[in-house]
Write an enzyme that holds these catalytic residues in place. Sequence first.
Site, PDB file in Angstrom:
ATOM      1  N   ARG A  23       4.533   9.280   0.836  1.00 32.09           N
ATOM      2  CA  ARG A  23       4.753   7.859   1.143  1.00 32.09           C
ATOM      3  C   ARG A  23       5.096   7.710   2.604  1.00 32.09           C
ATOM      4  O   ARG A  23       5.246   8.669   3.324  1.00 32.09           O
ATOM      5  CB  ARG A  23       5.833   7.279   0.257  1.00 32.09           C
ATOM      6  CG  ARG A  23       7.158   8.074   0.191  1.00 32.09           C
ATOM      7  CD  ARG A  23       8.323   7.235  -0.233  1.00 32.09           C
ATOM      8  NE  ARG A  23       8.513   6.189   0.755  1.00 32.09           N
ATOM      9  CZ  ARG A  23       9.125   6.408   1.921  1.00 32.09           C
ATOM     10  NH1 ARG A  23       9.564   7.586   2.259  1.00 32.09           N
ATOM     11  NH2 ARG A  23       9.263   5.393   2.767  1.00 32.09           N
ATOM     12  N   GLY A  24       5.182   6.437   3.021  1.00 34.96           N
ATOM     13  CA  GLY A  24       5.377   6.156   4.447  1.00 34.96           C
ATOM     14  C   GLY A  24       3.997   5.956   5.067  1.00 34.96           C
ATOM     15  O   GLY A  24       3.110   6.782   4.855  1.00 34.96           O
ATOM     16  N   ALA A  25       3.831   4.871   5.822  1.00 37.51           N
ATOM     17  CA  ALA A  25       2.489   4.502   6.292  1.00 37.51           C
ATOM     18  C   ALA A  25       1.876   5.577   7.186  1.00 37.51           C
ATOM     19  O   ALA A  25       0.658   5.787   7.182  1.00 37.51           O
ATOM     20  CB  ALA A  25       2.557   3.168   7.031  1.00 37.51           C
ATOM     21  N   CYS A 133      14.745   0.279   3.872  1.00 37.65           N
ATOM     22  CA  CYS A 133      13.799   1.233   3.304  1.00 37.65           C
ATOM     23  C   CYS A 133      13.920   2.590   4.001  1.00 37.65           C
ATOM     24  O   CYS A 133      14.981   2.930   4.558  1.00 37.65           O
ATOM     25  CB  CYS A 133      12.378   0.683   3.386  1.00 37.65           C
ATOM     26  SG  CYS A 133      11.237   1.547   2.292  1.00 37.65           S
ATOM     27  N   ASP A 204       4.219  -1.273   7.816  1.00 39.14           N
ATOM     28  CA  ASP A 204       3.016  -0.729   7.192  1.00 39.14           C
ATOM     29  C   ASP A 204       1.771  -1.276   7.852  1.00 39.14           C
ATOM     30  O   ASP A 204       0.752  -0.592   7.943  1.00 39.14           O
ATOM     31  CB  ASP A 204       3.037  -1.070   5.693  1.00 39.14           C
ATOM     32  CG  ASP A 204       4.194  -0.363   4.996  1.00 39.14           C
ATOM     33  OD1 ASP A 204       5.313  -0.913   5.007  1.00 39.14           O
ATOM     34  OD2 ASP A 204       3.973   0.756   4.501  1.00 39.14           O
ATOM     35  N   LYS A 240      -1.166   1.517  12.827  1.00 37.97           N
ATOM     36  CA  LYS A 240      -0.829   0.546  11.782  1.00 37.97           C
ATOM     37  C   LYS A 240      -1.169  -0.891  12.182  1.00 37.97           C
ATOM     38  O   LYS A 240      -0.917  -1.829  11.416  1.00 37.97           O
ATOM     39  CB  LYS A 240       0.664   0.633  11.425  1.00 37.97           C
ATOM     40  CG  LYS A 240       1.068   2.004  10.898  1.00 37.97           C
ATOM     41  CD  LYS A 240       2.575   2.170  10.869  1.00 37.97           C
ATOM     42  CE  LYS A 240       2.980   3.593  10.519  1.00 37.97           C
ATOM     43  NZ  LYS A 240       4.441   3.805  10.682  1.00 37.97           N
TER      44      LYS A 240
HETATM   45  P1  RI2 Z   1       6.730   5.134   8.281  1.00 31.16           P
HETATM   46  C1  RI2 Z   1       7.138   2.427   3.828  1.00 31.16           C
HETATM   47  O1  RI2 Z   1       6.507   2.000   2.651  1.00 31.16           O
HETATM   48  C2  RI2 Z   1       8.188   1.413   4.261  1.00 31.16           C
HETATM   49  O2  RI2 Z   1       7.720   0.065   4.121  1.00 31.16           O
HETATM   50  C3  RI2 Z   1       8.304   1.808   5.723  1.00 31.16           C
HETATM   51  O3  RI2 Z   1       8.987   0.860   6.513  1.00 31.16           O
HETATM   52  C4  RI2 Z   1       6.829   1.920   6.086  1.00 31.16           C
HETATM   53  O4  RI2 Z   1       6.217   2.503   4.928  1.00 31.16           O
HETATM   54  C5  RI2 Z   1       6.527   2.715   7.321  1.00 31.16           C
HETATM   55  O5  RI2 Z   1       6.967   4.027   7.089  1.00 31.16           O
HETATM   56  P2  RI2 Z   1       6.562   2.939   1.301  1.00 31.16           P
HETATM   57  O6  RI2 Z   1       5.614   4.072   1.575  1.00 31.16           O
HETATM   58  O7  RI2 Z   1       5.246   5.231   8.532  1.00 31.16           O
HETATM   59  O8  RI2 Z   1       7.988   3.378   1.129  1.00 31.16           O
HETATM   60  O9  RI2 Z   1       7.479   4.627   9.498  1.00 31.16           O
HETATM   61  O10 RI2 Z   1       6.071   2.017   0.203  1.00 31.16           O
HETATM   62  O11 RI2 Z   1       7.339   6.386   7.672  1.00 31.16           O
END
Ligand code: RI2
Length: 311
Positions: A23-25, A133, A204, A240
């Site tokens: 996870r994380g964009a 988050c 995201d 992004k």
């Molecule tokens: P990074 C995450 O979504 C959160 O919304 C976070 O702020 C965003 O992605 C960017 O994350 P999820 O994957 O790329 O928890 O900065 O649904 O790590």
Amino acid sequence: MVKKSVSSDVDSVVLDISSMRVRGALNIAIEASKALGGLVRSLEANPPLIQEQLRIAGDKLKGARPTAVSLPNSVDYINYLAAKNLDLGGEEYKKQLVDEINEFIKELACSLDEIAEIGSNVIEENDRILTHCNSDTVVHILKRAHAKGKRFMVYATETRPRLQGHITAKELIDEGIPVTLIVDSAACLTMHEKKIDKVLVGADTVYVDGDVINKIGTSQIALCAREHDIDFIVAVESIKFSPQSLMGSVVKIEERSLDEVWDRPYPGLDIFNPAFDVTDSRLVEKIITELGLMPPEAVYQVVKEKFSWEL
Ligand code: RI2
């Protein structure tokens, strides 16, 4: 032919992303790109076959999570790379493509380090920072500021329903950064009672008009920050940014399974579980990217330049 193991590699990454094991964009963009690189390496050096298999695998990956454009941006860029150099012989074409995908993955990983360095200069001594988050980008910025000797404290929202704020708290505490965990609904009161200096969140997707898509609850926090005259700052790599929003298209706001909210809901109860929301650019004080600090209004020009290959 695509070897079973590699096509299952793509399928397993699709599952990792859709289940949020990955996870994380930024992470999902990197893992999807690695899967496509592995696919190319596994295929015979036949450019039309490689292009076709990349398109099939890329469409599967795009469908894993619909809201973070870092994923489709990465897939589209790799398809763009695959459409080049078709005048080369098969082996040379394949080697060139693998090298360029690896270079792209390295750039994605480096952007995290670059943004950490730039963002750490935004953090000031004794700041009281509210996060929401879990954003690798935000955590890297805070860790870099701490490594430079800056002392500050963080108030992390737990971020229902998946509680990614717990990850943020653990990661920062392990670095020696003091963290206070709050429930999401306490964000506004915390800004007042704890005299928050800055809100720092990830993203995201960022549209060309500077609107920011991030974890559900972000827009409420931005509104509260504005009400308390607190800078709302977004840390986001330019992968992004959404070139498609230049043509007016918007991303789908993912709605996840209802049992994330309540796994034993009362019979007949409806549940609405959107995973993201949109924060108006007027509430964004500044955007920290690997290209530098910018106002939301600057996103348009960055998109025109960075995604010229696509526009
Ligand atoms: P990074 C995450 O979504 C959160 O919304 C976070 O702020 C965003 O992605 C960017 O994350 P999820 O994957 O790329 O928890 O900065 O649904 O790590």
